[in-house]
Design an enzyme around this catalytic site. Structure first.
Site, short mmCIF file in Angstrom:
data_model
loop_
_atom_site.label_atom_id
_atom_site.label_comp_id
_atom_site.label_asym_id
_atom_site.label_seq_id
_atom_site.Cartn_x
_atom_site.Cartn_y
_atom_site.Cartn_z
N ASP A 165 119.89 46.41 96.00
CA ASP A 165 118.54 46.88 96.31
C ASP A 165 117.56 45.94 95.62
O ASP A 165 117.96 45.11 94.78
CB ASP A 165 118.38 48.34 95.81
CG ASP A 165 117.01 48.94 96.14
OD1 ASP A 165 116.35 48.43 97.08
OD2 ASP A 165 116.59 49.90 95.47
N CYS A 181 119.55 49.50 101.10
CA CYS A 181 118.77 50.64 101.61
C CYS A 181 117.55 50.20 102.41
O CYS A 181 117.00 50.98 103.16
CB CYS A 181 118.35 51.53 100.44
SG CYS A 181 117.29 50.68 99.27
N ARG A 186 119.86 57.91 107.92
CA ARG A 186 118.86 58.71 107.22
C ARG A 186 118.46 59.89 108.11
O ARG A 186 118.37 61.03 107.66
CB ARG A 186 117.62 57.87 106.88
CG ARG A 186 117.84 56.77 105.84
CD ARG A 186 118.07 57.34 104.46
NE ARG A 186 116.98 58.20 104.03
CZ ARG A 186 115.83 57.75 103.49
NH1 ARG A 186 115.65 56.47 103.27
NH2 ARG A 186 114.88 58.61 103.12
N GLN A 201 118.86 58.83 100.60
CA GLN A 201 119.44 57.52 100.86
C GLN A 201 120.93 57.52 100.56
O GLN A 201 121.75 57.06 101.36
CB GLN A 201 118.73 56.47 100.00
CG GLN A 201 119.21 55.05 100.24
CD GLN A 201 118.87 54.57 101.64
OE1 GLN A 201 117.73 54.64 102.06
NE2 GLN A 201 119.85 54.08 102.37
N HIS A 219 117.03 58.79 94.59
CA HIS A 219 116.80 58.70 96.04
C HIS A 219 117.99 59.35 96.75
O HIS A 219 118.81 58.68 97.38
CB HIS A 219 116.65 57.22 96.43
CG HIS A 219 115.99 56.99 97.76
ND1 HIS A 219 115.54 58.02 98.56
CD2 HIS A 219 115.71 55.84 98.44
CE1 HIS A 219 115.01 57.51 99.66
NE2 HIS A 219 115.10 56.20 99.61
N ARG A 224 107.61 62.10 98.18
CA ARG A 224 107.94 60.79 97.61
C ARG A 224 106.87 60.47 96.57
O ARG A 224 105.68 60.39 96.91
CB ARG A 224 107.97 59.72 98.70
CG ARG A 224 107.91 58.30 98.12
CD ARG A 224 108.19 57.22 99.13
NE ARG A 224 109.60 57.21 99.50
CZ ARG A 224 110.19 56.18 100.12
NH1 ARG A 224 109.50 55.10 100.43
NH2 ARG A 224 111.46 56.25 100.42
N1 NVA Z 1 114.29 50.97 94.70
C1 NVA Z 1 113.36 50.89 95.79
C2 NVA Z 1 113.85 51.67 96.97
C3 NVA Z 1 112.95 51.66 98.16
C4 NVA Z 1 113.48 52.48 99.30
C5 NVA Z 1 112.01 51.39 95.34
O1 NVA Z 1 111.94 52.40 94.64
O2 NVA Z 1 111.00 50.75 95.65
N1 CP Z 2 115.12 53.12 102.27
C1 CP Z 2 113.93 53.75 102.26
O1 CP Z 2 113.75 54.82 101.67
O2 CP Z 2 112.96 53.13 103.00
P1 CP Z 2 111.41 53.47 103.09
O3 CP Z 2 110.80 53.06 101.78
O4 CP Z 2 110.91 52.66 104.24
O5 CP Z 2 111.24 54.93 103.32
#
Ligand code: NVA
Ligand code: CP
Length: 307
Positions: free
Chosen positions: A227, A267, A295, A135, A132, A105
């Site tokens: 989101d 999400c 997930r 997800q 993502h 990540r």
């Molecule tokens: N769009 C959000 C998703 C988090 C799971 C982010 O990138 O912070």
């Molecule tokens: N939805 C998701 O990816 O959550 P986290 O940021 O908690 O991993």
């Protein structure tokens, strides 16, 4: 068609429609009888590199590896040499000598592509600024569970054209759902991702719509999705974004334009009262915790296939 073993999962588009359906089916089997998968990754280790915070991704991958008979290592990028400037390409080749798979990540999608190019083991994208995919796969499984099908449904995403929106565009256009994205001018999904989604949609006979009108987006939808307005790394823009995005808030009024049985998805983590109302998030149509659970199941399916 090549098998799954050894392949990366950086984008939903890395797998064909048939392969995605196979993964979803396998995820359903693993969900129905978790014990059946308990030796699939025995003796194998997944390294999980995190440049950003996480609750769901970290825990679901770690528990998933455990349930498949393997082990997962949490690797905070700040504690690794990569955090002090060791090149991604060197990290990739070193980790390939110890591990059987890498989940990462991070911010830049290109970093994950470089890691995958140099690693000799499968790399799984656990979120970048661009995509993502895990997800979106979990979301497809959740929709399938609630609606009994994917083809012919309409998913409406309102808010920021971000990583989650981008991966949903790809997943829907491959798996036969129409998708409408309602977002402010200047916050549209990524241009290349959109082009790929239009191409998928052309092949699969589905529709992709990007509109500035949130009501047009949600009109007649089977699935409502939103989101956060400021993703990780965009905290400084938060205040400005709240002003820009407020017409796109998913609330009872907007949801009223969707089908009466439309499910509500997010999400997570969610900002109640910003991109989604408390009432919708906690209401009877919300399936957000099923998404979170799924997930685990889809990622187990992906890991067991590629590692
Ligand atoms: N769009 C959000 C998703 C988090 C799971 C982010 O990138 O912070
Ligand atoms: N939805 C998701 O990816 O959550 P986290 O940021 O908690 O991993």
């Amino acid at each position: 068609m090549p098998g799954f073993r050894g392949r990366d999962f950086l984008s939903v588009n890395d797998f064909s429609r048939t392969e995605l359906v196979e993964i979803l089916k396998f995820a359903q089997e693993l969900k129905a009888s978790p014990a059946a998968g308990s030796r699939l990754l025995a003796g194998k280790t997944l390294g999980m590199i995190f440049q950003k915070a996480s609750t769901r991704t970290r825990v679901s991958f770690e528990v998933g590896m455990y349930q498949l008979g393997g082990t997962a290592l949490y690797l905070n990028a700040q504690d690794m040499q990569i955090g002090r400037g060791e090149p991604v390409k060197d990290t990739a080749r070193v980790l390939s000598r110890y591990l059987d798979g890498i989940m990462i990540r991070t911010y830049e999608h290109g970093e994950v592509e470089e890691l995958a190019a140099y690693a000799t083991i499968p790399v799984i994208n656990g979120l970048t600024d661009l995509l993502h995919p895990c997800q979106a796969l979990a979301d497809m499984l959740t929709i399938l569970e609630y609606k009994g099908k994917l083809r012919g449904l309409k998913l409406a995403y309102v808010g920021d054209g971000n990583n989650v929106a981008n991966s949903l565009l790809l997943a829907c256009s491959i798996l036969g759902l129409d998708i409408a994205v309602g977002c402010p001018n200047g916050y549209e999904p990524n241009r290349e991702v959109l082009a790929a989604a239009y191409a998928n949609a052309g092949e699969n006979g589905t529709e992709v719509l990007v509109t500035g009108d949130p009501y047009a987006a949600v009109s007649n939808a089977d699935v409502l999705y939103t989101d956060v307005w400021a993703s990780m790394g965009q905290d400084a823009e938060h205040e400005a974004r709240v002003r820009i995005f407020s017409p796109y808030r998913l609330n009872e009024k907007l949801a009223g334009y969707a089908k009466a049985d439309a499910i509500v998805m997010h999400c997570l983590p969610a900002h109640r009262g910003e991109e989604i109302s408390e009432q919708l998030l906690e209401g009877p149509r919300s399936v957000v915790f099923d998404q979170a659970e799924n997930r685990l199941h889809v990622q187990k399916a992906v890991m067991a296939k590629v590692m």
